[in-house]
Design a protein around this motif. Structure first.
Motif, PDB file in Angstrom:
ATOM      1  N   SER A  97      24.755  27.936  25.123  1.00  0.00           N
ATOM      2  CA  SER A  97      26.012  27.660  25.824  1.00  0.00           C
ATOM      3  C   SER A  97      27.002  26.899  24.952  1.00  0.00           C
ATOM      4  O   SER A  97      28.183  26.798  25.292  1.00  0.00           O
ATOM      5  CB  SER A  97      25.741  26.873  27.113  1.00  0.00           C
ATOM      6  N   ASN A  98      26.539  26.370  23.838  1.00  0.00           N
ATOM      7  CA  ASN A  98      27.442  25.659  22.922  1.00  0.00           C
ATOM      8  C   ASN A  98      28.097  26.605  21.908  1.00  0.00           C
ATOM      9  O   ASN A  98      28.972  26.192  21.155  1.00  0.00           O
ATOM     10  CB  ASN A  98      26.677  24.569  22.158  1.00  0.00           C
ATOM     11  N   SER A  99      27.645  27.853  21.910  1.00  0.00           N
ATOM     12  CA  SER A  99      28.207  28.833  20.983  1.00  0.00           C
ATOM     13  C   SER A  99      29.602  29.247  21.441  1.00  0.00           C
ATOM     14  O   SER A  99      29.838  29.504  22.627  1.00  0.00           O
ATOM     15  CB  SER A  99      27.299  30.075  20.919  1.00  0.00           C
ATOM     16  N   TYR A 100      30.533  29.346  20.492  1.00  0.00           N
ATOM     17  CA  TYR A 100      31.910  29.729  20.809  1.00  0.00           C
ATOM     18  C   TYR A 100      31.955  31.118  21.436  1.00  0.00           C
ATOM     19  O   TYR A 100      32.604  31.340  22.465  1.00  0.00           O
ATOM     20  CB  TYR A 100      32.777  29.704  19.546  1.00  0.00           C
ATOM     21  N   LEU A 101      31.239  32.079  20.823  1.00  0.00           N
ATOM     22  CA  LEU A 101      31.260  33.441  21.332  1.00  0.00           C
ATOM     23  C   LEU A 101      30.651  33.509  22.730  1.00  0.00           C
ATOM     24  O   LEU A 101      31.160  34.215  23.609  1.00  0.00           O
ATOM     25  CB  LEU A 101      30.492  34.375  20.379  1.00  0.00           C
ATOM     26  N   TYR A 102      29.566  32.750  22.947  1.00  0.00           N
ATOM     27  CA  TYR A 102      28.934  32.712  24.278  1.00  0.00           C
ATOM     28  C   TYR A 102      29.936  32.231  25.328  1.00  0.00           C
ATOM     29  O   TYR A 102      30.046  32.806  26.414  1.00  0.00           O
ATOM     30  CB  TYR A 102      27.722  31.792  24.244  1.00  0.00           C
ATOM     31  N   LYS A 103      30.675  31.191  24.991  1.00  0.00           N
ATOM     32  CA  LYS A 103      31.673  30.642  25.918  1.00  0.00           C
ATOM     33  C   LYS A 103      32.760  31.665  26.234  1.00  0.00           C
ATOM     34  O   LYS A 103      33.214  31.772  27.376  1.00  0.00           O
ATOM     35  CB  LYS A 103      32.304  29.376  25.328  1.00  0.00           C
ATOM     36  N   GLN A 104      33.182  32.416  25.199  1.00  0.00           N
ATOM     37  CA  GLN A 104      34.220  33.418  25.411  1.00  0.00           C
ATOM     38  C   GLN A 104      33.717  34.545  26.313  1.00  0.00           C
ATOM     39  O   GLN A 104      34.435  35.013  27.202  1.00  0.00           O
ATOM     40  CB  GLN A 104      34.676  33.996  24.062  1.00  0.00           C
ATOM     41  N   VAL A 105      32.463  34.972  26.101  1.00  0.00           N
ATOM     42  CA  VAL A 105      31.889  36.044  26.918  1.00  0.00           C
ATOM     43  C   VAL A 105      31.758  35.594  28.370  1.00  0.00           C
ATOM     44  O   VAL A 105      32.043  36.363  29.302  1.00  0.00           O
ATOM     45  CB  VAL A 105      30.516  36.491  26.370  1.00  0.00           C
ATOM     46  N   GLN A 106      31.333  34.335  28.576  1.00  0.00           N
ATOM     47  CA  GLN A 106      31.150  33.795  29.920  1.00  0.00           C
ATOM     48  C   GLN A 106      32.437  33.829  30.736  1.00  0.00           C
ATOM     49  O   GLN A 106      32.418  33.970  31.951  1.00  0.00           O
ATOM     50  CB  GLN A 106      30.645  32.346  29.839  1.00  0.00           C
ATOM     51  N   LYS A 107      33.557  33.725  30.054  1.00  0.00           N
ATOM     52  CA  LYS A 107      34.857  33.716  30.747  1.00  0.00           C
ATOM     53  C   LYS A 107      35.234  35.091  31.291  1.00  0.00           C
ATOM     54  O   LYS A 107      36.063  35.200  32.188  1.00  0.00           O
ATOM     55  CB  LYS A 107      35.956  33.244  29.790  1.00  0.00           C
ATOM     56  N   GLY A 108      34.610  36.142  30.761  1.00  0.00           N
ATOM     57  CA  GLY A 108      34.983  37.489  31.194  1.00  0.00           C
ATOM     58  C   GLY A 108      36.444  37.756  30.867  1.00  0.00           C
ATOM     59  O   GLY A 108      36.918  37.426  29.779  1.00  0.00           O
ATOM     60  N   TYR A 109      37.164  38.338  31.813  1.00  0.00           N
ATOM     61  CA  TYR A 109      38.578  38.659  31.587  1.00  0.00           C
ATOM     62  C   TYR A 109      39.457  37.408  31.516  1.00  0.00           C
ATOM     63  O   TYR A 109      40.581  37.463  31.015  1.00  0.00           O
ATOM     64  CB  TYR A 109      39.086  39.609  32.676  1.00  0.00           C
ATOM     65  N   ASP A 110      38.922  36.304  32.002  1.00  0.00           N
ATOM     66  CA  ASP A 110      39.674  35.047  31.939  1.00  0.00           C
ATOM     67  C   ASP A 110      39.743  34.493  30.516  1.00  0.00           C
ATOM     68  O   ASP A 110      40.334  33.442  30.283  1.00  0.00           O
ATOM     69  CB  ASP A 110      39.033  33.999  32.866  1.00  0.00           C
ATOM     70  N   VAL A 111      39.154  35.209  29.564  1.00  0.00           N
ATOM     71  CA  VAL A 111      39.244  34.802  28.169  1.00  0.00           C
ATOM     72  C   VAL A 111      40.697  34.880  27.700  1.00  0.00           C
ATOM     73  O   VAL A 111      41.094  34.196  26.764  1.00  0.00           O
ATOM     74  CB  VAL A 111      38.334  35.684  27.283  1.00  0.00           C
ATOM     75  N   PHE A 112      41.496  35.727  28.392  1.00  0.00           N
ATOM     76  CA  PHE A 112      42.910  35.835  28.076  1.00  0.00           C
ATOM     77  C   PHE A 112      43.751  35.108  29.116  1.00  0.00           C
ATOM     78  O   PHE A 112      43.372  35.024  30.290  1.00  0.00           O
ATOM     79  CB  PHE A 112      43.350  37.302  28.037  1.00  0.00           C
ATOM     80  N   LYS A 113      44.890  34.584  28.702  1.00  0.00           N
ATOM     81  CA  LYS A 113      45.806  33.917  29.616  1.00  0.00           C
ATOM     82  C   LYS A 113      46.394  34.940  30.577  1.00  0.00           C
ATOM     83  O   LYS A 113      46.556  36.109  30.244  1.00  0.00           O
ATOM     84  CB  LYS A 113      46.928  33.233  28.831  1.00  0.00           C
TER      85      LYS A 113
END
Length: 312
Positions: free
Chosen positions: A257-273
């Motif tokens: 969960s501390n991985s940057y890519l993991y965090k981005q994937v967890q956000k799903g479409y919310d990775v974008f503004k």
């Protein structure tokens, strides 16, 4: 009133202007020995800022709901209808009704501004996706190849223009002509293997630079929920795209969960503004189509549509 005619004329006018201005900027930059990537990035940024100005204008005039209806037009009408017919239908019905409900009176002006926004948006996305192609155009000053439009049914890497320019840039990789002028194919297995390796390295480099971390995060997120619906060949392509990421810290951190890519994937479409989400997904769809990933693009369209519906 022919709303489609108003839209098309403005869209085409803006497209021609932007392409003409872009070519002139690149010609001037080349003459002054400027760096392509620096100049091209400024051009992309300028278009992006222009898009933002339109978004701010629509927001200040309480026209975001009209814009959203237009953006979601393909969810409203049969996806098999021609694009122009869908544009005419959405403008003549849902968008017009919403526009008048909000108390606005100058619908023709709104259509022109909407067309300009979409023309600038699509041109900016195209230039961004074709940056490797236009870099060769810039290097070799082959501005007759500066079309501003994507090639039909093929990726630009498979176009005659791109292959020709690539051959010109790397003459040592060209097939040698025999005395009659007919191209002769090498029978030397070592040369054939070397040529294959060059092609593989070239496509690897293109893929590595074509998709950014957030786009890869979206693809991983999509595979996590819809993998069983995808064709094996397309799954393999997606894995290769995702695998070309430089985000390997997940192997080193104590918790994934501390991985940057993991965090981005967890956000799903919310990775974008919110203000860039639909454009970013549209951009990713174009890239997937260009790479022959029509099945993945379709799964993305379905899943993203469900996401938007859940947000309503």
């Amino acid at each position: 009133m022919d709303y489609l005619k108003i839209y098309k004329e403005q869209y085409d006018h803006v497209f021609k202007r932007v392409i003409s201005e872009t070519k002139e900027e690149l010609k001037k930059a080349k003459k002054n020995k400027k760096n392509f990537h620096t100049v091209f990035s400024k051009i992309i940024d300028k278009l992006y800022n222009k898009r933002n100005q339109f978004h701010e204008k629509f927001k200040s005039e309480n026209l975001n709901s009209c814009l959203t209806l237009f953006e979601n037009r393909h969810n409203e009408y049969d996806k098999n209808l021609p694009n122009e017919e869908v544009i005419l239908l959405i403008l003549s019905n849902e968008v017009l009704v919403e526009y008048e409900k909000l108390g606005h009176k100058k619908f023709n002006l709104f259509i022109k501004e909407l067309a300009e926004l979409k023309s600038i948006t699509n041109t900016q996305i195209h230039l961004d996706n074709y940056s490797n192609y236009y870099e060769l155009v810039f290097e070799q000053e082959r501005y007759e190849y500066f079309y501003g439009k994507r090639f039909d049914k093929i990726s630009f890497q498979n176009s005659d223009e791109y292959i020709e320019m690539l051959d010109f840039k790397y003459p040592e990789k060209r097939l040698k002509s025999n005395t009659s002028g007919i191209l002769s194919i090498s029978k030397n297995p070592e040369i054939d293997i070397a040529s294959k390796k060059v092609k593989e390295d070239n496509i690897r480099g293109i893929i590595e630079n074509e998709f950014d971390t957030k786009e890869r995060a979206i693809l991983i997120y999509l595979c996590n929920s819809r993998l069983k619906d995808m064709k094996l060949t397309e799954v393999i392509k997606v894995m290769l795209i995702v695998g070309s990421s430089d985000q390997f810290e997940i192997f080193n951190v104590k918790s994934a969960s501390n991985s940057y890519l993991y965090k981005q994937v967890q956000k799903g479409y919310d990775v974008f503004k919110d203000n860039e989400l639909e454009e970013k997904i549209a951009n990713l769809k174009i890239k997937l189509n260009n790479r022959g990933l029509k099945g993945v693009e379709e799964e993305l369209r379905i899943d993203f549509s469900k996401y938007l519906n859940r947000r309503k």
